[in-house]
Write a protein that holds these residues in place. Structure first.
Motif: not given
Length: 452
Positions: A426-452
């Motif tokens: 589980g620790l080895a997969h922290s970088d997969a597990l962590g993002p999966e715990l993001f809320s739908p609202a935060v995930r949507a905001a991150m996806a809508a962000y325009e990289l600059k």
């Protein structure tokens, strides 16, 4: 939670990520006053972070908020602005109750890009403007091989630095070049010698695995080279190739020769496990996926991911501040031209009395943040502590998420009653597990962000 397909998705060093932040208020008068934000907050155990957004070079993997060089008198103008901001923030904290700092850190960028005299002024801002007693609280400072000079280190040691963190990444010159990290091992070793001569209690060395051409043998070379200095802490980071970074622009296949994601994932997992096992055998304890501490090392401050409580005050244009309900900062960018514009705007700012951009974090988001940041530590989450803070049980609040993690074998079945702790895998997969715990609202905001 969705199905987890790849072990390396995102390093969760804070939640929510800055790409979920948005401008606060529709106009200048609508932005919240810092004095209002901090009025009802506890102020007796604050953390202080000062951000210096300058580096001599920008590594190929870096997506931090930093620029190369500081032409003219930019560092002086930046420190002037930092001074103005500190005065505004300290005024906003008020005098109704004692203001005390329990920990401090200088990060970047590279704080030791500043000259010795400028570092003295940085410490003065923390002490004389903010009221932090740097000699009596843990103080962590980041550095680099080329800027860890004797005069700078002497200032830091004299002003109370308890921990110095140096980004080495690899002791193998060819690997450093592949990561667009121009340095020679001889320069790194000389810098480490100067750090040890400065007698700062805790030395941390950062290393990276997954570099193009890296093998288990060369990875072991870097690990053993680092261990020869008996660092109190070691951080092992997987390489990421992110948009708008040097490696990202090159389109570099940073992993194995075939360039496949699956092969690179396997390489990184293999090197991670080899590094973890080697450090455990050498008397280090695992604190998180990335952090390892020598068993006999002094504690220098909060552990990795341990920012559970709020009360973080960040100064500088790349710093975050946390109240109990709002995380706020300045604008965020990765591309160099955008960063330069944000820094120039910061240095020209006269009024720092309001929060600029941020995200409100309360209710479910506060619970989710606590779960995420606790679970990503090797020691895990105690349900009793969670109940004391939120009045509910984490297994009830996040039943679906925890069931999926357990189903993948990522929760330790032998953990004590009332303890949610990750298994080694589980620790080895922290970088997969962590993002999966993001809320739908935060995930949507991150996806809508325009990289600059």
């Amino acid at each position: 939670m969705t199905g987890i397909t790849r072990p390396y998705q995102s390093y969760v060093y804070a939640y929510p990520h800055k790409t979920a932040y948005r401008p606060l208020g529709g106009h200048a008068a609508g932005r919240p006053l810092l004095s209002d934000l901090w009025a009802a907050e506890r102020k007796d155990t604050l953390s202080l972070y000062l951000h210096i957004p300058f580096c001599e070079v920008r590594c190929g993997f870096c997506n931090l908020f930093t620029r190369i060089g500081a032409p003219g008198e930019l560092t002086m103008r930046y420190l002037d602005a930092l001074d103005r901001q500190a005065c505004a923030v300290r005024d906003a904290l008020g005098e109704d109750e004692p203001v005390r700092f329990a920990a401090a850190a200088f990060g970047g960028g590279t704080p030791t890009f500043l000259t010795a005299g400028e570092l003295e002024r940085l410490c003065d801002i923390a002490e004389k403007r903010m009221g932090a007693d740097l000699r009596s609280v843990p103080l962590s400072v980041e550095t680099s091989p080329s800027t860890a000079t004797a005069d700078r280190l002497a200032v830091l040691a004299d002003r109370g630095t308890t921990r110095i963190s140096i980004g080495v990444q690899s002791f193998v010159d060819a690997e450093a070049r592949a990561a667009v990290r121009p340095q020679r091992r001889s320069e790194v070793e000389a810098a480490l010698g100067r750090i040890r001569d400065a007698r700062i209690p805790v030395l941390n060395i950062d290393l990276i695995y997954g570099i193009d051409g890296q093998t288990e043998e060369t990875w072991r070379t870097s690990l053993d080279a680092a261990l020869s200095w008996r660092p109190e802490e070691l951080y092992l980071y997987p390489l990421y190739v992110r948009p708008l970074t040097g490696l990202g622009r090159q389109g570099t296949a940073a992993g194995p020769p075939d360039g496949s994601d699956a092969a690179w994932d396997e390489q990184r997992l293999r090197l991670y496990r080899a590094g973890r096992d080697h450090l455990l055998a050498q008397g280090y304890e695992q604190v998180s996926m990335r952090m390892f501490r020598r068993a006999d090392a002094p504690r220098s401050g909060p552990d990795d991911y341990a920012c559970q409580t709020d009360g973080m005050i960040g100064l500088g244009c790349g710093a975050r501040s946390y109240t109990s309900s709002l995380h706020y900062s300045f604008d965020y960018a990765v591309e160099m031209r955008e960063i330069r514009g944000i820094i120039d705007g910061f240095t020209a700012t006269g009024d720092f009395s309001r929060a600029e951009v941020g995200r409100y974090v309360d209710g479910d988001e506060a619970r989710r943040r606590h779960l995420l940041q606790s679970l990503l530590q090797a020691r895990g989450l105690r349900s009793e502590e969670y109940r004391e803070r939120f009045g509910s049980d984490p297994r009830a609040d996040f039943a679906a998420e925890l069931d999926l993690i357990a189903g993948r074998g990522w929760l330790a079945p032998s953990a004590a009653p009332g303890l949610l702790r990750l298994s080694p895998e589980g620790l080895a997969h922290s970088d997969a597990l962590g993002p999966e715990l993001f809320s739908p609202a935060v995930r949507a905001a991150m996806a809508a962000y325009e990289l600059k």
